[in-house]
Design a protein around this motif. Structure first.
Motif, PDB file in Angstrom:
ATOM      1  N   PHE A   1      13.031  33.059 -37.358  1.00  0.00           N
ATOM      2  CA  PHE A   1      13.171  31.832 -36.570  1.00  0.00           C
ATOM      3  C   PHE A   1      14.366  31.899 -35.637  1.00  0.00           C
ATOM      4  N   ALA A   2      15.394  32.671 -36.018  1.00  0.00           N
ATOM      5  CA  ALA A   2      16.520  32.844 -35.093  1.00  0.00           C
ATOM      6  C   ALA A   2      16.045  33.566 -33.842  1.00  0.00           C
ATOM      7  N   VAL A   3      15.158  34.566 -34.022  1.00  0.00           N
ATOM      8  CA  VAL A   3      14.607  35.254 -32.850  1.00  0.00           C
ATOM      9  C   VAL A   3      13.777  34.275 -32.024  1.00  0.00           C
ATOM     10  N   ILE A   4      12.970  33.447 -32.707  1.00  0.00           N
ATOM     11  CA  ILE A   4      12.143  32.478 -31.975  1.00  0.00           C
ATOM     12  C   ILE A   4      13.036  31.498 -31.223  1.00  0.00           C
ATOM     13  N   ALA A   5      14.147  31.092 -31.851  1.00  0.00           N
ATOM     14  CA  ALA A   5      15.053  30.151 -31.179  1.00  0.00           C
ATOM     15  C   ALA A   5      15.686  30.801 -29.956  1.00  0.00           C
ATOM     16  N   ALA A   6      15.812  32.128 -29.994  1.00  0.00           N
ATOM     17  CA  ALA A   6      16.418  32.817 -28.847  1.00  0.00           C
ATOM     18  C   ALA A   6      15.428  32.973 -27.696  1.00  0.00           C
ATOM     19  N   MET A   7      14.135  32.665 -27.957  1.00  0.00           N
ATOM     20  CA  MET A   7      13.127  32.865 -26.916  1.00  0.00           C
ATOM     21  C   MET A   7      13.185  31.734 -25.909  1.00  0.00           C
ATOM     22  N   SER A   8      13.763  32.009 -24.752  1.00  0.00           N
ATOM     23  CA  SER A   8      13.713  31.011 -23.684  1.00  0.00           C
ATOM     24  C   SER A   8      13.815  31.752 -22.367  1.00  0.00           C
ATOM     25  N   ARG A   9      13.236  31.143 -21.366  1.00  0.00           N
ATOM     26  CA  ARG A   9      13.226  31.764 -20.060  1.00  0.00           C
ATOM     27  C   ARG A   9      13.682  30.735 -19.050  1.00  0.00           C
ATOM     28  N   LYS A  10      14.708  31.053 -18.297  1.00  0.00           N
ATOM     29  CA  LYS A  10      15.289  30.128 -17.318  1.00  0.00           C
ATOM     30  C   LYS A  10      15.582  28.769 -17.959  1.00  0.00           C
ATOM     31  N   GLY A  11      16.116  28.812 -19.156  1.00  0.00           N
ATOM     32  CA  GLY A  11      16.520  27.573 -19.819  1.00  0.00           C
ATOM     33  C   GLY A  11      15.391  26.811 -20.471  1.00  0.00           C
ATOM     34  N   HIS A  12      14.132  27.284 -20.328  1.00  0.00           N
ATOM     35  CA  HIS A  12      13.012  26.605 -20.976  1.00  0.00           C
ATOM     36  C   HIS A  12      12.581  27.387 -22.202  1.00  0.00           C
ATOM     37  N   VAL A  13      12.276  26.636 -23.282  1.00  0.00           N
ATOM     38  CA  VAL A  13      11.847  27.274 -24.507  1.00  0.00           C
ATOM     39  C   VAL A  13      10.445  27.830 -24.320  1.00  0.00           C
ATOM     40  N   VAL A  14      10.213  29.097 -24.686  1.00  0.00           N
ATOM     41  CA  VAL A  14       8.848  29.646 -24.654  1.00  0.00           C
ATOM     42  C   VAL A  14       8.467  30.039 -26.078  1.00  0.00           C
ATOM     43  N   GLU A  15       7.197  29.860 -26.423  1.00  0.00           N
ATOM     44  CA  GLU A  15       6.794  30.056 -27.811  1.00  0.00           C
ATOM     45  C   GLU A  15       5.543  30.897 -27.968  1.00  0.00           C
ATOM     46  N   ASN A  16       5.033  31.479 -26.868  1.00  0.00           N
ATOM     47  CA  ASN A  16       3.827  32.273 -27.022  1.00  0.00           C
ATOM     48  C   ASN A  16       4.157  33.662 -27.536  1.00  0.00           C
ATOM     49  N   ILE A  17       3.223  34.218 -28.310  1.00  0.00           N
ATOM     50  CA  ILE A  17       3.466  35.551 -28.840  1.00  0.00           C
ATOM     51  C   ILE A  17       3.583  36.541 -27.690  1.00  0.00           C
TER      52      ILE A  17
ATOM     53  N   MET B   1       5.847  43.877 -28.858  1.00  0.00           N
ATOM     54  CA  MET B   1       7.242  44.002 -28.426  1.00  0.00           C
ATOM     55  C   MET B   1       7.532  45.381 -27.862  1.00  0.00           C
ATOM     56  N   PHE B   2       6.988  46.424 -28.499  1.00  0.00           N
ATOM     57  CA  PHE B   2       7.410  47.771 -28.141  1.00  0.00           C
ATOM     58  C   PHE B   2       6.435  48.503 -27.225  1.00  0.00           C
ATOM     59  N   PHE B   3       5.157  48.140 -27.258  1.00  0.00           N
ATOM     60  CA  PHE B   3       4.198  48.956 -26.515  1.00  0.00           C
ATOM     61  C   PHE B   3       3.516  48.215 -25.378  1.00  0.00           C
ATOM     62  N   ASP B   4       3.703  46.877 -25.290  1.00  0.00           N
ATOM     63  CA  ASP B   4       3.076  46.179 -24.181  1.00  0.00           C
ATOM     64  C   ASP B   4       3.991  46.204 -22.967  1.00  0.00           C
ATOM     65  N   LYS B   5       3.359  45.984 -21.809  1.00  0.00           N
ATOM     66  CA  LYS B   5       4.122  46.027 -20.574  1.00  0.00           C
ATOM     67  C   LYS B   5       5.106  44.862 -20.529  1.00  0.00           C
ATOM     68  N   ALA B   6       6.295  45.139 -20.082  1.00  0.00           N
ATOM     69  CA  ALA B   6       7.330  44.118 -20.090  1.00  0.00           C
ATOM     70  C   ALA B   6       7.019  43.014 -19.092  1.00  0.00           C
ATOM     71  N   VAL B   7       7.137  41.771 -19.556  1.00  0.00           N
ATOM     72  CA  VAL B   7       7.121  40.661 -18.611  1.00  0.00           C
ATOM     73  C   VAL B   7       8.579  40.369 -18.280  1.00  0.00           C
ATOM     74  N   GLU B   8       8.813  39.246 -17.622  1.00  0.00           N
ATOM     75  CA  GLU B   8      10.173  38.859 -17.273  1.00  0.00           C
ATOM     76  C   GLU B   8      11.063  38.834 -18.520  1.00  0.00           C
ATOM     77  N   ALA B   9      12.303  39.264 -18.394  1.00  0.00           N
ATOM     78  CA  ALA B   9      13.193  39.300 -19.556  1.00  0.00           C
ATOM     79  C   ALA B   9      13.517  37.888 -20.023  1.00  0.00           C
ATOM     80  N   LEU B  10      13.818  37.779 -21.304  1.00  0.00           N
ATOM     81  CA  LEU B  10      14.232  36.475 -21.847  1.00  0.00           C
ATOM     82  C   LEU B  10      15.674  36.215 -21.430  1.00  0.00           C
ATOM     83  N   ASP B  11      16.084  34.931 -21.594  1.00  0.00           N
ATOM     84  CA  ASP B  11      17.468  34.585 -21.272  1.00  0.00           C
ATOM     85  C   ASP B  11      18.429  35.328 -22.188  1.00  0.00           C
ATOM     86  N   GLN B  12      19.659  35.421 -21.720  1.00  0.00           N
ATOM     87  CA  GLN B  12      20.729  35.985 -22.552  1.00  0.00           C
ATOM     88  C   GLN B  12      20.831  35.168 -23.837  1.00  0.00           C
ATOM     89  N   ARG B  13      20.805  35.854 -24.980  1.00  0.00           N
ATOM     90  CA  ARG B  13      20.867  35.089 -26.236  1.00  0.00           C
ATOM     91  C   ARG B  13      22.307  34.705 -26.528  1.00  0.00           C
TER      92      ARG B  13
END
Lengths: 244, 474
Positions: free
Chosen positions: B335-351, B424-436
């Protein structure tokens, strides 16, 4: 003999009003039937000799909870059709569960043996020379002090919840400086007008907002018409006529 | 009356009140951080108090302290402590950084601790209500988010029904045994071996109420919606502390007062465990929201932990305790990793938002991979030992079918955990997440390390678990 007759009267009315709570279509009626059910339940408590519980039931449930509930029902728009939307979908499942529960309860009732000592024990006063209420109090504050304090915490949490979920700072809040509000003269805010028959407020020139006094008493960051806003009634009327 | 037994609970309640007072006299917006620090200090202090407080029964038989309650309380305090750390940065993002949040977590922890220490059905109920009521509010605390409101309302309505069923069961047990205290019920059951029908119905109703709390199948319906809607730190707390408390009640009730009836309830627990494992594992496969996936994952974890109870032996209880400990580390870390998931200040929750995390942020991706492998039960990690101990106990109690089905379902469960690693490791990278933020990194990496090196602490943990389990069986 008398208590038995009273018991059946209270019990029958209680059961009937409980049924009415469930089946009545109007939610205000349902709430009122629930009040009736509570009153009869407290009658049953009185017969059993628990006068403190009886008065609690009336004061808290009928007096406070149900009145609040009625207010909520009256101020809320409930759409019965919308509420009953999923009813047919869930009815069979609910019915099956209800049947299982009823069968269980019947089995329990068949197995019910009341200890012969219970009736005798119930007749004994809890503590000698002590009224019901006093005995309850002396138990709550000694043997059950831990649970009593826990109940206090539960209520505190409920209060925090009610406040934190509903209190919010809206940008449209209007707040006054109460001291200045009290210092106003009546003629600053009130104007006596004689109104002719069949004439409305519009015909008199509409509402006149006491501009000066409003800004005089409003708190600084409070919401309100800006000083440049058109508040004069003649301007408003001209605007309205132009738009026609 | 030995009132000092409840010193940890009293101390934590008083700190909750102080936090409330401190927050109320501060200017708004400044109070959250000092209150959070205050509550962290309170959790640490109460943890030490819990370790030092003496054993015994107090408050007129309402309250008990033993090795078992100490073990569970420490788990609960750690859960509260970590959820507060998670919320320090997260709550600024969605504007829920109000001091009441901290006070509610503290009070919910108090309720959970009282549940663990209950020695009477009334104490059980009061603790349960305190802990749940605070949680209902916490779920709905993000008022701008409609999912949060949905989660709060759903949890509140279903939780109230479950409380009602639990109370009904308690009233049945009281009516048929004449006592509320665990020792009274224990004596009554020990003296007459024939179980009356009313008593059985009461026992089942109490079981239903507790199953709802730990979200075991078939009372799991609320879990995905509530987990998804609640703010992530609240979900972290929701999936740990109250579940540990309900589990403690489960173990204490089933082994203690209802211990003589174990042949009767064993099958029931087995069925619940098997259903939870299967539905949790299969349900998680189709999810696209990572919090919903974690909800199903927690359902299956609760099923695995129940396997230990189904064995009804000291080894089984020890296995359950170790399982819950490893679950705490893995779950809070995830859940700490999930809490770190945000992009441009918005929380994202999709796998799929995790795609390419292995390249854009290898540190957190590695930690997440450790949690996922551990949850799947891959050997050197913590999750493996929990599963190993509960299934070993189940085999010891000759529950072969339960073990076989559980192992098969855990292979199904491995699929969706490993899918996350693959994304996480083998799919093509989308935009990076925010700095945790620093606090989230701290929780992620400390939990990751604990999960990784759990085997070093295995033998002292097992020893502690055995002492705790023995205290239930006397």
């Amino acid at each position: 003999m008398m208590p038995i007759i009273l018991f059946y009267i209270f019990a029958v009315i209680l059961l009937l009003s409980a049924v009415m709570v469930v089946i009545s279509r109007n939610s205000v009626h349902a709430a009122l039937f629930l009040v009736l059910a509570f009153c009869n339940a407290s009658g049953l408590f009185l017969i059993a000799g628990a006068e403190f519980l009886a008065i609690l039931l009336i004061a808290i449930y009928a007096g406070a909870v149900m009145i609040l509930f009625l207010f909520i029902v009256m101020t809320m728009q409930t759409n019965l059709v919308q509420l009953k939307e999923g009813m047919q979908h869930y009815l069979p499942v609910g019915f099956c569960i209800a049947i299982v529960l009823v069968v269980e309860l019947i089995i329990v009732a068949i197995n019910w043996h009341i200890d012969p000592n219970v009736a005798e024990a119930a007749r004994q006063p809890l503590l000698q020379n002590m009224s019901n209420t006093k005995a309850l109090g002396s138990l709550i504050y000694t043997n059950y002090i831990f649970l009593f304090q826990m109940a206090g915490l539960v209520l505190l949490v409920a209060m925090i919840g009610a406040i934190v979920l509903t209190l919010r700072k809206r940008p449209t809040n209007r707040r006054q400086v109460v001291a200045r509000q009290h210092m106003r003269e009546p003629n600053q805010t009130l104007e006596m007008r004689s109104v002719e028959l069949n004439k409305g407020v519009d015909d008199l020139g509409g509402y006149l907002r006491p501009k000066e006094t409003y800004y005089g008493i409003a708190q600084e960051d409070s919401f309100g018409p800006k000083p440049g806003d058109k508040m004069d009634i003649t301007e408003k009327r001209q605007e309205r006529e132009q738009s026609k | 009356m030995n009132w000092t037994l409840a010193i940890p609970e009293i101390a934590l309640s008083i700190s909750g009140l102080i936090i409330l007072l401190w927050g109320a006299i501060q200017k708004k917006g400044n109070a959250f951080f000092p209150c959070a620090i205050l509550s962290i200090a309170a959790f640490v202090a109460v943890g030490f108090l819990t370790l030092t407080v003496s054993n015994g029964v107090g408050y007129n038989g309402l309250f008990i302290n033993d090795e078992f309650s100490r073990y569970m309380k420490i788990l609960i305090i750690i859960a509260g402590f970590l959820s507060i750390i998670l919320s320090i940065d997260f709550n600024g993002k969605n504007d829920t950084n109000c001091f009441e949040y901290i006070a509610l977590i503290v009070f919910s922890t108090v309720g959970a601790m009282v549940m663990v220490s209950s020695n009477d059905l009334m104490t059980l109920y009061m603790g349960l209500e305190l802990s749940s009521l605070a949680l209902y509010i916490l779920c709905a605390i993000d008022r701008k988010n409609v999912f949060s409101a949905e989660s709060g309302v759903k949890y509140f309505v279903l939780g109230s029904v479950a409380s009602g069923i639990l109370l009904y069961g308690i009233s049945m047990i009281y009516g048929f045994s004449g006592g509320m205290g665990y020792s009274t019920i224990h004596q009554i059951i020990a003296s007459n071996h024939a179980l009356s029908a009313g008593f059985a119905v009461g026992l089942v109703f109490v079981l239903v109420g507790l199953c709802f709390k730990i979200s075991a199948v078939p009372f799991h319906m609320w879990t995905p919606d509530v987990y998804q809607g609640a703010p992530t730190p609240v979900t972290t707390f929701l999936s740990t502390a109250p579940k540990f408390a309900a589990f403690a009640l489960f173990l204490r009730l089933m082994i203690g007062p209802f211990g003589h009836l174990s042949p009767q309830w064993q099958l029931l627990i087995e069925v619940i465990a098997i259903l939870s494992i299967i539905i949790g594992s299969v349900g998680a496969i189709a999810q696209t929201n990572i919090k919903r996936m974690m909800a199903y994952s927690s359902i299956s974890h609760m099923g695995f932990a129940l396997v230990g109870l189904a064995a009804a032996t000291p080894d089984g209880v020890m296995g359950t305790l170790i399982y819950l400990t490893t679950y705490l580390f893995m779950n809070v870390g995830t859940f700490a990793v999930i809490a770190a998931m945000s992009r441009k200040g918005h929380v994202v929750e999709n796998i799929n938002d995790l795609a390419g995390l292995g390249k854009t942020d290898p540190g957190i991706a590695t930690a997440m991979a450790i949690f996922m492998f551990s949850m799947a039960g891959v050997p050197p990690l913590a999750g493996f030992f929990g599963k190993f101990l509960v299934f070993k106990a189940a085999l010891g109690a000759d529950l072969y079918s339960l073990t076989i089905i559980g192992l098969l379902a855990s292979a199904v469960g491995a699929f969706f955990y490993l899918r996350i690693v693959k994304i996480m490791f083998f799919d093509k990278a989308v935009e990076a997440l925010d700095q945790r933020s620093l606090s989230l990194s701290f929780v992620t990496f400390s939990m990751g390390t604990l999960t990784l090196v759990f085997m070093l602490f295995l033998s002292p943990m097992i020893q502690m678990g055995q002492i705790a389990a023995q205290s239930l069986f006397h």
